[in-house]
Design an enzyme around this catalytic site. Structure first.
Site, PDB file in Angstrom:
ATOM      1  CG  HIS A  76       2.991  -9.893 -20.513  1.00 51.29           C
ATOM      2  ND1 HIS A  76       1.646 -10.187 -20.558  1.00 51.29           N
ATOM      3  CD2 HIS A  76       3.187  -9.172 -19.371  1.00 51.29           C
ATOM      4  CE1 HIS A  76       1.053  -9.669 -19.492  1.00 51.29           C
ATOM      5  NE2 HIS A  76       1.966  -9.050 -18.760  1.00 51.29           N
ATOM      6  CG  ASP A  79      -1.031  -8.764 -25.366  1.00 54.04           C
ATOM      7  OD1 ASP A  79      -1.705  -8.586 -26.402  1.00 54.04           O
ATOM      8  OD2 ASP A  79      -1.498  -9.217 -24.304  1.00 54.04           O
TER       9      ASP A  79
END
Length: 113
Positions: A76, A79
């Site tokens: 995450h 990202d």
């Protein structure tokens, strides 16, 4: 909190600040406040650099030890980092486009008077 979890949160925190600044810079661009927009992008770059340095720690660790266990949290964070870098690049293009539009508007208004 330590290790990869701490690095992940450091990335997310810094990149989140950068993303907010990048979004605000696009709003400032739309309003013609180009100086503020540029300053926001410059400030966002400082936060992105911190995030990139944190990310590089993990890359370095993997290159040395080959035993980094990746987590959803770290993915995450990656990202968020990658999408914010892309968003920053787009914000720079938006800024330049608005500058050109404002310049063109001044030319047109000058000819219509």
């Amino acid at each position: 909190m330590e290790g990869l979890e701490l690095i992940s949160f450091n990335i997310i925190s810094n990149v989140g600040s950068a993303k907010s600044m990048v979004m605000e810079s696009m709003q400032k661009s739309r309003l013609g406040d180009f100086e503020s927009a540029e300053k926001l992008i410059e400030e966002a770059n400082k936060y992105l650099l911190i995030g990139e340095k944190e990310h590089f720690k993990v890359i370095t660790q993997e290159a040395k030890e080959k035993n980094v266990e990746l987590t959803i949290l770290f993915m995450h964070a990656e990202d968020q980092l990658m999408s914010t870098v892309t968003l920053r690049d787009i914000a720079n293009e938006v800024l330049e486009n608005y500058k050109m539009m404002y310049d063109l508007k001044k030319i047109i208004e000058g000819k219509c008077q």
